[in-house]
Write a protein that holds these residues in place. Structure first.
Motif, PDB file in Angstrom:
ATOM      1  N   VAL A 224       0.916  -1.189  -0.002  1.00 25.52           N
ATOM      2  CA  VAL A 224       0.015   0.012  -0.055  1.00 25.52           C
ATOM      3  C   VAL A 224       0.876   1.277   0.076  1.00 25.52           C
ATOM      4  CG1 VAL A 224      -1.797   1.101   1.327  1.00 25.52           C
ATOM      5  CG2 VAL A 224      -1.740  -1.354   1.204  1.00 25.52           C
ATOM      6  N   PHE A 225       0.593   1.968  -0.852  1.00 30.32           N
ATOM      7  CA  PHE A 225       1.369   3.263  -1.094  1.00 30.32           C
ATOM      8  C   PHE A 225       0.600   4.824  -0.640  1.00 30.32           C
ATOM      9  CE2 PHE A 225       3.696  -0.006  -3.232  1.00 30.32           C
ATOM     10  CZ  PHE A 225       4.977   0.261  -2.851  1.00 30.32           C
ATOM     11  N   GLY A 226       1.458   5.489  -0.287  1.00 30.16           N
ATOM     12  CA  GLY A 226       0.572   7.085  -0.231  1.00 30.16           C
ATOM     13  C   GLY A 226       0.413   7.943  -1.530  1.00 30.16           C
ATOM     14  N   SER A 227       1.330   7.567  -2.485  1.00 28.27           N
ATOM     15  CA  SER A 227       1.491   8.023  -3.790  1.00 28.27           C
ATOM     16  C   SER A 227       1.555   6.962  -4.904  1.00 28.27           C
ATOM     17  CB  SER A 227       2.621   9.274  -3.835  1.00 28.27           C
ATOM     18  OG  SER A 227       3.848   8.524  -4.061  1.00 28.27           O
ATOM     19  N   ILE A 228       1.239   7.572  -6.084  1.00 29.61           N
ATOM     20  CA  ILE A 228       1.340   6.573  -6.987  1.00 29.61           C
ATOM     21  C   ILE A 228       2.584   6.464  -7.914  1.00 29.61           C
ATOM     22  CG2 ILE A 228       0.650   8.251  -9.144  1.00 29.61           C
ATOM     23  CD1 ILE A 228      -1.091   5.761 -10.109  1.00 29.61           C
ATOM     24  N   ASP A 229       3.398   7.748  -7.584  1.00 28.65           N
ATOM     25  CA  ASP A 229       4.798   7.912  -7.979  1.00 28.65           C
ATOM     26  C   ASP A 229       5.553   6.831  -7.360  1.00 28.65           C
ATOM     27  OD1 ASP A 229       6.685   9.168  -9.633  1.00 28.65           O
ATOM     28  OD2 ASP A 229       7.399   9.893  -7.674  1.00 28.65           O
ATOM     29  N   ASP A 230       5.424   6.838  -5.885  1.00 23.22           N
ATOM     30  CA  ASP A 230       6.221   5.896  -5.072  1.00 23.22           C
ATOM     31  C   ASP A 230       5.879   4.239  -5.397  1.00 23.22           C
ATOM     32  OD1 ASP A 230       7.366   7.648  -3.423  1.00 23.22           O
ATOM     33  OD2 ASP A 230       5.945   7.589  -1.773  1.00 23.22           O
ATOM     34  N   ALA A 231       4.405   4.084  -5.662  1.00 29.19           N
ATOM     35  CA  ALA A 231       4.348   2.662  -6.391  1.00 29.19           C
ATOM     36  C   ALA A 231       4.913   2.416  -7.873  1.00 29.19           C
ATOM     37  CB  ALA A 231       2.638   2.390  -6.341  1.00 29.19           C
ATOM     38  N   SER A 232       5.139   3.314  -8.661  1.00 31.54           N
ATOM     39  CA  SER A 232       5.572   2.982  -9.881  1.00 31.54           C
ATOM     40  C   SER A 232       6.919   2.877  -9.823  1.00 31.54           C
ATOM     41  CB  SER A 232       5.052   4.067 -10.895  1.00 31.54           C
ATOM     42  OG  SER A 232       5.383   5.341 -10.302  1.00 31.54           O
ATOM     43  N   LYS A 233       7.587   3.844  -8.807  1.00 29.73           N
ATOM     44  CA  LYS A 233       9.255   3.717  -8.766  1.00 29.73           C
ATOM     45  C   LYS A 233       9.451   2.385  -7.929  1.00 29.73           C
ATOM     46  CE  LYS A 233      10.110   8.419  -8.385  1.00 29.73           C
ATOM     47  NZ  LYS A 233      10.849   9.681  -7.518  1.00 29.73           N
ATOM     48  N   THR A 234       8.589   1.731  -7.217  1.00 29.48           N
ATOM     49  CA  THR A 234       8.766   0.452  -6.314  1.00 29.48           C
ATOM     50  C   THR A 234       8.723  -0.663  -7.705  1.00 29.48           C
ATOM     51  OG1 THR A 234       7.900   1.283  -4.509  1.00 29.48           O
ATOM     52  CG2 THR A 234       8.037  -1.164  -4.975  1.00 29.48           C
ATOM     53  N   VAL A 235       7.941  -0.454  -8.787  1.00 33.88           N
ATOM     54  CA  VAL A 235       8.011  -1.536  -9.747  1.00 33.88           C
ATOM     55  C   VAL A 235       9.241  -1.322 -10.411  1.00 33.88           C
ATOM     56  CG1 VAL A 235       6.943  -1.984 -11.792  1.00 33.88           C
ATOM     57  CG2 VAL A 235       5.363  -1.345 -10.169  1.00 33.88           C
ATOM     58  N   ALA A 236       9.698  -0.351 -10.831  1.00 35.01           N
ATOM     59  CA  ALA A 236      10.994  -0.330 -11.598  1.00 35.01           C
ATOM     60  C   ALA A 236      12.278  -0.764 -10.745  1.00 35.01           C
ATOM     61  CB  ALA A 236      11.480   1.128 -12.118  1.00 35.01           C
ATOM     62  N   HIS A 237      12.245  -0.683  -9.349  1.00 38.74           N
ATOM     63  CA  HIS A 237      13.343  -1.135  -8.536  1.00 38.74           C
ATOM     64  C   HIS A 237      13.305  -2.522  -8.377  1.00 38.74           C
ATOM     65  CE1 HIS A 237      13.843   3.226  -6.817  1.00 38.74           C
ATOM     66  NE2 HIS A 237      14.149   3.260  -7.909  1.00 38.74           N
ATOM     67  N   ILE A 238      12.242  -3.202  -8.220  1.00 36.47           N
ATOM     68  CA  ILE A 238      11.887  -4.638  -7.972  1.00 36.47           C
ATOM     69  C   ILE A 238      12.567  -5.284  -9.303  1.00 36.47           C
ATOM     70  CG2 ILE A 238      10.508  -6.512  -7.909  1.00 36.47           C
ATOM     71  CD1 ILE A 238       8.616  -4.804  -6.344  1.00 36.47           C
ATOM     72  N   ILE A 239      12.277  -4.879 -10.504  1.00 31.91           N
ATOM     73  CA  ILE A 239      12.710  -5.416 -11.468  1.00 31.91           C
ATOM     74  C   ILE A 239      14.312  -5.227 -11.843  1.00 31.91           C
ATOM     75  CG2 ILE A 239      12.696  -5.492 -14.273  1.00 31.91           C
ATOM     76  CD1 ILE A 239       9.955  -6.746 -12.846  1.00 31.91           C
ATOM     77  N   GLY A 240      14.648  -3.866 -11.440  1.00 27.65           N
ATOM     78  CA  GLY A 240      16.011  -3.527 -11.597  1.00 27.65           C
ATOM     79  C   GLY A 240      17.056  -4.590 -10.515  1.00 27.65           C
ATOM     80  N   SER A 241      16.207  -4.811  -9.595  1.00 32.19           N
ATOM     81  CA  SER A 241      16.966  -6.033  -8.472  1.00 32.19           C
ATOM     82  C   SER A 241      17.297  -7.415  -8.892  1.00 32.19           C
ATOM     83  CB  SER A 241      16.254  -6.142  -7.156  1.00 32.19           C
ATOM     84  OG  SER A 241      15.177  -7.088  -7.373  1.00 32.19           O
ATOM     85  N   GLY A 242      16.519  -7.647  -9.940  1.00 35.01           N
ATOM     86  CA  GLY A 242      16.941  -9.112 -10.772  1.00 35.01           C
ATOM     87  C   GLY A 242      15.871 -10.102 -10.414  1.00 35.01           C
ATOM     88  N   ILE A 243      14.812  -9.557  -9.711  1.00 33.11           N
ATOM     89  CA  ILE A 243      13.752 -10.439  -9.109  1.00 33.11           C
ATOM     90  C   ILE A 243      12.488 -10.126 -10.318  1.00 33.11           C
ATOM     91  CG2 ILE A 243      11.903 -10.807  -7.577  1.00 33.11           C
ATOM     92  CD1 ILE A 243      13.811  -9.947  -5.361  1.00 33.11           C
TER      93      ILE A 243
END
Length: 461
Positions: A224-243
């Motif tokens: 759960v996120f307080g901003s849609i920007d935080d959520a979309s950045k999380t997506v990029a970071h998860i994929i960037g981590s190799g998972i």
């Protein structure tokens, strides 16, 4: 349509499988878009031979043929733009073979995706592509549109799981492409060409699908996120981590509340966005993945990170996700859905563009996404009875498509071009590329009888 043609159709499939009743024509005249065009007649074949005879007749008489199943199409691809025959494939709905030794299932086009999954489950196998409409959509449509679904992030789309096809061409000729073999490199890959061709090159009558063993274990997380920007950045970071999660779905506040109104499963109404994340594989491998995902969410200001602890919790979360589009009717009577796709790293930028389009045209736009793939489904809500609002919607659609292309994306990730995106095709492809598509269409269908007016416009030879 000539009475002689109608009588011949009745002879081929039987009078009970040919109808011109007004209610039947209306029911086959629309799909999951706002497009409505009534066919002249609906025909329900039961075998490959009947389909071949129908197409031979239609080709001789130059009568358009639009093949369709459940009509869940989201690009205006199964409407009868030029009248003619709607070829309803719903009676060709047999699962012909389940072969776990070779990891294949052989089905007819009218088999419903969820029905196949149900039959496969006791065998320990499943079919990986899982469109949100899986309880209604048919395999012929899945193949024609190259459907995806939430699992496509890790496992790919329908094209990756079609090993072979039986196809009736416009001439009535029946061809076989591919086989049960996992590997084949003989000749041009006609199977891959036909998958995603939206009924414009042939009619599928048999489909050989690759099936896969069900994973040993899975973990499902609600973030759960307080901003849609935080959520979309999380997506990029998860994929960037190799998972690479099995699924990584995003819903914004508008859609969260629509889903909660409909299902009452306990989604957080005050969240700006949620991510529904699932990983699967061997149990011992999942703990580290979940831990890393949790840490990435924390670094992007997650408000709540919950791991589902029961099958009931998991089912409730997926019920909310899979039914949310239908739930939009609680807000507005009409919606327009795009399925633009951008590189994963551009996901935050594309979400920001959608937010700006919403403000620019003063239109509510819900953001739904197969986020890990960069495949967004911006849902523009409106009332089609308001012509001024409809005009704004069309401008918003163009802006969304242009923004995706400017970010290095594409017009469609899984819904196809159909009629809705055909006007924008030259924004993505050169005229030479479009001319090549037209040339392929003419080779397969020189009289332009198969689903005319979809993807590219061609004249009969």
């Amino acid at each position: 349509m000539k009475e002689a043609v109608i009588r011949e159709l009745e002879r081929i499939v039987g009078r009970d499988n040919v109808t011109r009743r007004k209610e039947e024509l209306m029911g086959h005249g629309y799909d999951a878009t706002l497009k409505e065009y009534q066919p002249e007649i609906v025909v329900l074949p039961k075998s490959t031979d009947e389909v071949a005879s129908i197409l031979k007749l239609a080709n001789r008489e130059k009568v358009p043929v639009i093949s369709r199943g459940a009509g869940t199409n989201l690009s205006g691809g199964t409407v009868a733009l030029t009248g003619g025959i709607v070829l309803s494939m719903t009676k060709m709905n047999r699962i012909l073979e389940i072969d776990t030794k070779n990891a294949v299932a052989v089905v007819e086009p009218g088999v419903v995706n969820a029905d196949l999954q149900e039959v496969l489950e006791p065998t320990g196998y499943y079919f990986r592509p899982d469109p949100a409409s899986m309880k209604a959509c048919t395999m012929g449509g899945n193949v024609a549109e190259c459907s995806g679904g939430p699992r496509c992030l890790k496992y790919g789309v329908t094209r990756d799981y079609v090993r072979g096809l039986e196809v009736v061409l416009a001439s009535g000729e029946v061809i076989q492409t591919g086989s049960k073999n996992k590997r084949a490199a003989d000749g041009l890959d006609l199977t891959k060409l036909l998958v995603g061709s939206e009924g414009t090159l042939g009619v599928f009558t048999k489909i050989i699908l690759e099936i896969s063993p069900i994973s040993e274990s899975k973990k499902t997380m609600l973030c759960v996120f307080g901003s849609i920007d935080d959520a979309s950045k999380t997506v990029a970071h998860i994929i960037g981590s190799g998972i690479i999660p099995t699924t990584l779905e995003l819903m914004d506040n508008l859609l969260i509340n629509c889903a909660e109104d409909h299902t009452g499963v306990g989604l957080p109404r005050d969240a700006a966005a949620i991510l529904l994340i699932e990983v699967d594989g061997y149990l011992e491998d999942l703990s580290d993945q979940v831990k890393t995902i949790g840490q990435i969410c924390e670094s992007n200001n997650v408000k709540d990170f919950t791991i589902a602890t029961s099958a009931d919790q998991v089912n409730k979360l997926w019920l909310a996700r899979r039914t949310v589009i239908g739930a939009l009717a609680r807000k507005r009577p009409s919606y327009s859905m795009q399925d633009v796709t951008v590189p994963r790293s551009k996901m935050p930028s594309m979400v920001a563009e959608v937010v700006q389009v919403s403000k620019k045209y003063d239109l509510p736009i819900g953001v739904l996404a197969h986020a890990g793939d960069g495949n967004l489904h911006p849902l523009v809500l409106f009332d089609e009875r308001d012509k001024e609002e409809v005009d704004k919607v069309h401008h918003a659609e163009i802006d969304i498509c242009k923004s995706a292309l400017e970010l290095g994306g594409t017009l469609s990730g899984e819904h196809g071009i159909g009629t809705l995106k055909r006007p924008y095709l030259d924004l993505e492809f050169s005229q030479d590329a479009i001319d090549l598509m037209k040339g392929i269409k003419r080779v397969f269908d020189p009289n332009n009888i198969l689903n005319p007016g979809k993807i590219v416009e061609v004249d009969a030879s």
